[in-house]
Design a protein around this motif. Structure first.
Motif, PDB file in Angstrom:
ATOM      1  N   LEU A 113       0.871  -1.183   0.000  1.00 36.14           N
ATOM      2  CA  LEU A 113       0.000   0.000   0.000  1.00 36.14           C
ATOM      3  C   LEU A 113       0.906   1.231   0.000  1.00 36.14           C
ATOM      4  O   LEU A 113       1.632   1.463   0.968  1.00 36.14           O
ATOM      5  N   ILE A 114       0.868   1.993  -1.108  1.00 34.16           N
ATOM      6  CA  ILE A 114       1.792   3.128  -1.249  1.00 34.16           C
ATOM      7  C   ILE A 114       1.018   4.442  -1.159  1.00 34.16           C
ATOM      8  O   ILE A 114       0.107   4.697  -1.956  1.00 34.16           O
ATOM      9  N   GLY A 115       1.392   5.272  -0.196  1.00 29.91           N
ATOM     10  CA  GLY A 115       0.709   6.554  -0.026  1.00 29.91           C
ATOM     11  C   GLY A 115       1.694   7.703   0.033  1.00 29.91           C
ATOM     12  O   GLY A 115       2.817   7.563   0.516  1.00 29.91           O
ATOM     13  N   GLY A 116       1.236   8.857  -0.458  1.00 24.50           N
ATOM     14  CA  GLY A 116       2.063  10.059  -0.395  1.00 24.50           C
ATOM     15  C   GLY A 116       1.220  11.218   0.090  1.00 24.50           C
ATOM     16  O   GLY A 116       0.045  11.347  -0.295  1.00 24.50           O
ATOM     17  N   GLY A 117       1.791  12.063   0.965  1.00 26.60           N
ATOM     18  CA  GLY A 117       1.062  13.229   1.469  1.00 26.60           C
ATOM     19  C   GLY A 117      -0.218  12.800   2.154  1.00 26.60           C
ATOM     20  O   GLY A 117      -0.266  11.774   2.838  1.00 26.60           O
ATOM     21  N   VAL A 118      -1.305  13.553   1.902  1.00 25.51           N
ATOM     22  CA  VAL A 118      -2.583  13.213   2.545  1.00 25.51           C
ATOM     23  C   VAL A 118      -3.212  11.977   1.884  1.00 25.51           C
ATOM     24  O   VAL A 118      -4.188  11.426   2.387  1.00 25.51           O
ATOM     25  N   GLY A 119      -2.605  11.518   0.806  1.00 25.75           N
ATOM     26  CA  GLY A 119      -3.031  10.274   0.138  1.00 25.75           C
ATOM     27  C   GLY A 119      -2.826   9.042   1.003  1.00 25.75           C
ATOM     28  O   GLY A 119      -3.328   7.964   0.676  1.00 25.75           O
ATOM     29  N   GLY A 142       5.348   7.995   1.785  1.00 25.57           N
ATOM     30  CA  GLY A 142       6.334   9.000   1.402  1.00 25.57           C
ATOM     31  C   GLY A 142       5.861  10.396   1.733  1.00 25.57           C
ATOM     32  O   GLY A 142       4.657  10.690   1.735  1.00 25.57           O
ATOM     33  N   ALA A 143       6.829  11.264   2.042  1.00 24.21           N
ATOM     34  CA  ALA A 143       6.510  12.669   2.320  1.00 24.21           C
ATOM     35  C   ALA A 143       7.752  13.508   2.053  1.00 24.21           C
ATOM     36  O   ALA A 143       8.842  12.969   1.849  1.00 24.21           O
ATOM     37  N   ARG A 144       7.567  14.825   2.098  1.00 23.48           N
ATOM     38  CA  ARG A 144       8.714  15.721   1.885  1.00 23.48           C
ATOM     39  C   ARG A 144       9.720  15.566   3.014  1.00 23.48           C
ATOM     40  O   ARG A 144      10.908  15.485   2.815  1.00 23.48           O
ATOM     41  N   SER A 145       9.157  15.520   4.257  1.00 20.52           N
ATOM     42  CA  SER A 145      10.015  15.556   5.428  1.00 20.52           C
ATOM     43  C   SER A 145       9.358  14.742   6.540  1.00 20.52           C
ATOM     44  O   SER A 145       8.158  14.440   6.468  1.00 20.52           O
ATOM     45  N   THR A 191      -2.489   2.339  -4.379  1.00 22.37           N
ATOM     46  CA  THR A 191      -1.807   3.611  -4.159  1.00 22.37           C
ATOM     47  C   THR A 191      -2.766   4.794  -4.127  1.00 22.37           C
ATOM     48  O   THR A 191      -3.806   4.788  -4.793  1.00 22.37           O
ATOM     49  N   CYS A 192      -2.384   5.801  -3.341  1.00 18.24           N
ATOM     50  CA  CYS A 192      -3.146   7.051  -3.292  1.00 18.24           C
ATOM     51  C   CYS A 192      -2.169   8.164  -2.926  1.00 18.24           C
ATOM     52  O   CYS A 192      -1.353   8.011  -2.011  1.00 18.24           O
ATOM     53  N   GLY A 193      -2.250   9.263  -3.651  1.00 19.84           N
ATOM     54  CA  GLY A 193      -1.346  10.374  -3.369  1.00 19.84           C
ATOM     55  C   GLY A 193      -1.301  11.329  -4.539  1.00 19.84           C
ATOM     56  O   GLY A 193      -2.166  11.285  -5.425  1.00 19.84           O
ATOM     57  N   PRO A 194      -0.287  12.200  -4.572  1.00 16.82           N
ATOM     58  CA  PRO A 194      -0.194  13.156  -5.673  1.00 16.82           C
ATOM     59  C   PRO A 194      -0.083  12.425  -7.012  1.00 16.82           C
ATOM     60  O   PRO A 194       0.520  11.349  -7.084  1.00 16.82           O
ATOM     61  N   LYS A 195      -0.657  13.029  -8.058  1.00 11.16           N
ATOM     62  CA  LYS A 195      -0.703  12.333  -9.355  1.00 11.16           C
ATOM     63  C   LYS A 195       0.685  11.925  -9.870  1.00 11.16           C
ATOM     64  O   LYS A 195       0.839  10.790 -10.337  1.00 11.16           O
ATOM     65  N   PRO A 196       1.710  12.796  -9.789  1.00 10.55           N
ATOM     66  CA  PRO A 196       3.021  12.361 -10.300  1.00 10.55           C
ATOM     67  C   PRO A 196       3.523  11.099  -9.584  1.00 10.55           C
ATOM     68  O   PRO A 196       4.113  10.222 -10.204  1.00 10.55           O
ATOM     69  N   MET A 197       3.240  11.010  -8.281  1.00 12.57           N
ATOM     70  CA  MET A 197       3.648   9.812  -7.527  1.00 12.57           C
ATOM     71  C   MET A 197       2.889   8.581  -8.038  1.00 12.57           C
ATOM     72  O   MET A 197       3.486   7.521  -8.287  1.00 12.57           O
ATOM     73  N   MET A 198       1.589   8.731  -8.235  1.00  9.85           N
ATOM     74  CA  MET A 198       0.800   7.571  -8.673  1.00  9.85           C
ATOM     75  C   MET A 198       1.182   7.154 -10.089  1.00  9.85           C
ATOM     76  O   MET A 198       1.193   5.964 -10.408  1.00  9.85           O
ATOM     77  N   GLU A 213      -3.909  -0.783  -8.226  1.00 10.28           N
ATOM     78  CA  GLU A 213      -5.094   0.080  -8.134  1.00 10.28           C
ATOM     79  C   GLU A 213      -4.668   1.447  -7.620  1.00 10.28           C
ATOM     80  O   GLU A 213      -3.843   1.532  -6.703  1.00 10.28           O
ATOM     81  N   ALA A 214      -5.266   2.485  -8.209  1.00 10.49           N
ATOM     82  CA  ALA A 214      -4.943   3.849  -7.782  1.00 10.49           C
ATOM     83  C   ALA A 214      -6.236   4.555  -7.385  1.00 10.49           C
ATOM     84  O   ALA A 214      -7.271   4.397  -8.048  1.00 10.49           O
ATOM     85  N   SER A 215      -6.166   5.335  -6.318  1.00  2.10           N
ATOM     86  CA  SER A 215      -7.329   6.112  -5.884  1.00  2.10           C
ATOM     87  C   SER A 215      -7.129   7.557  -6.337  1.00  2.10           C
ATOM     88  O   SER A 215      -6.226   8.240  -5.863  1.00  2.10           O
ATOM     89  N   LEU A 216      -7.964   7.999  -7.271  1.00  3.45           N
ATOM     90  CA  LEU A 216      -7.785   9.320  -7.880  1.00  3.45           C
ATOM     91  C   LEU A 216      -8.407  10.414  -7.010  1.00  3.45           C
ATOM     92  O   LEU A 216      -9.403  10.194  -6.328  1.00  3.45           O
ATOM     93  N   GLU A 217      -7.808  11.592  -7.079  1.00  3.22           N
ATOM     94  CA  GLU A 217      -8.342  12.723  -6.296  1.00  3.22           C
ATOM     95  C   GLU A 217      -8.706  13.874  -7.227  1.00  3.22           C
ATOM     96  O   GLU A 217      -8.353  15.027  -6.970  1.00  3.22           O
ATOM     97  N   ASN A 218      -9.445  13.557  -8.306  1.00  5.53           N
ATOM     98  CA  ASN A 218      -9.895  14.621  -9.216  1.00  5.53           C
ATOM     99  C   ASN A 218     -10.804  15.587  -8.459  1.00  5.53           C
ATOM    100  O   ASN A 218     -11.489  15.198  -7.520  1.00  5.53           O
TER     101      ASN A 218
END
Ligand SMILES: Cc1cc2nc3c(=O)[nH]c(=O)nc-3n(C[C@H](O)[C@H](O)[C@H](O)COP(=O)(O)OP(=O)(O)OC[C@H]3O[C@@H](n4cnc5c(N)ncnc54)[C@H](O)[C@@H]3O)c2cc1C
Ligand code: FES
Length: 255
Positions: A113-119, A142-145, A191-198, A213-218
């Motif tokens: 399960l791959i997540g980035g930021g609030v994803g 993953g996150a910036r910091s 996966t869920c997170g910023p589009k470039p990450m997904m 599978e990706a969860s989109l945040e359109n």
């Protein structure tokens, strides 16, 4: 799955850092059944700017305490207003909406399960459901910091947690797709997170022949498939992310 429009009561507000707040909500009646990956449409009062409801993922459902958790990143008028809620306030929510992630078929399925930021938000409840099923997921967050990595202790209750930070302040330095855990064999990635990450996760999955599978945040407005503002081009034509998604197998996406 039946949708409800409920005035939930705020029973917990935890400011995780300057940007993120965890809201714990309850109701006097048992909360409806929800699938991991589904979302709620939140009504934000008191401002013409926030006339439209805001979509927020189901972060966690604590069935024993009858609590729904929402993890909110305060980025604009609506989410900043949510971050100012106090214990005892009411929050009107339409729920549960959209489709969920695919659950494992057998307990020995290896899920990443791959997540980035609030994803990362929908992956906690998904992890809990996988754990209850008898499988043990691997989370790659993953996150910036380090300060932007959220709910790590909660994730650790349900599986192995791997982290990356762009500045190297926690875990491996770089992006999620650089992490060494990708050297292990997995049967499916969610996966869920910023589009470039997904997009990058989708490329990795295709190259490695792993289901993904990706969860989109359109951007969304009605959340019910009526206004068409959330459409995504897919192999089956334009589909409403709010109704046909937000979770899609990447084979259906033109990524
Ligand atoms: C299915 C789904 C689940 C989501 N889950 C969560 C969640 O669990 N927690 C969370 O904090 N946010 C989540 N979001 C994003 C959240 O809905 C938006 O951040 C929110 O609507 C912004 O509203 P606002 O009034 O605060 O900001 P606005 O004033 O409307 O916009 C502020 C900024 O946010 C950007 N923005 C607006 N909507 C989105 C969006 N959908 N995706 C990315 N950027 C956006 C705008 O372009 C603008 O730059 C989710 C979105 C979707 C579609
Ligand atoms: S948000 Fe209106 S159709 Fe999806």
């Amino acid at each position: 799955m039946k949708k409800s429009c409920i005035d939930l009561r705020v029973v917990g507000v935890e400011h995780l850092n300057e940007k993120y707040v965890l809201l714990r909500l309850t109701d006097s009646a048992p909360l409806p059944e929800m699938m991991p990956g589904q979302f709620v449409e939140v009504k934000v009062d008191d401002s013409p700017q926030t006339f439209l409801r805001r979509p927020i993922s189901i972060n966690f459902l604590d069935e024993e305490r009858n609590e729904l958790w929402l993890l909110v990143a305060a980025v604009g008028a609506g989410t900043r207003r949510m971050a100012r809620l106090k214990v005892g306030d009411a929050l009107n929510c339409v729920l549960p909406l959209g489709t969920g992630f695919t659950m494992p078929q057998t307990p020995d399925e290896r899920l990443l399960l791959i997540g980035g930021g609030v994803g990362v938000a929908p992956l906690l409840y998904f992890g809990k459901k996988i754990w209850e099923f008898g499988a043990r997921p691997t989370f790659l967050l993953g996150a910036r910091s380090a300060a932007d990595l959220l709910e790590l202790d909660e994730f650790a209750r349900y599986g192995e947690v791997c982290v990356t930070t762009e500045d190297g302040s926690l875990g491996e330095k770089g992006f999620v797709t650089d992490h060494s855990v990708l050297g292990s064999r997995f049967d499916r990635i969610s996966t869920c997170g910023p589009k470039p990450m997904m997009l990058s996760v989708a490329r990795y999955s295709r190259r490695s022949g792993i289901e993904c599978e990706a969860s989109l945040e359109n951007m969304m407005a009605c959340g019910l498939g009526a206004c068409l503002c959330c459409v995504e081009k897919t192999t089956e034509g334009n589909l409403c992310v709010c109704k046909e998604g937000p979770v899609f197998n990447i084979r259906r996406l033109l990524w």
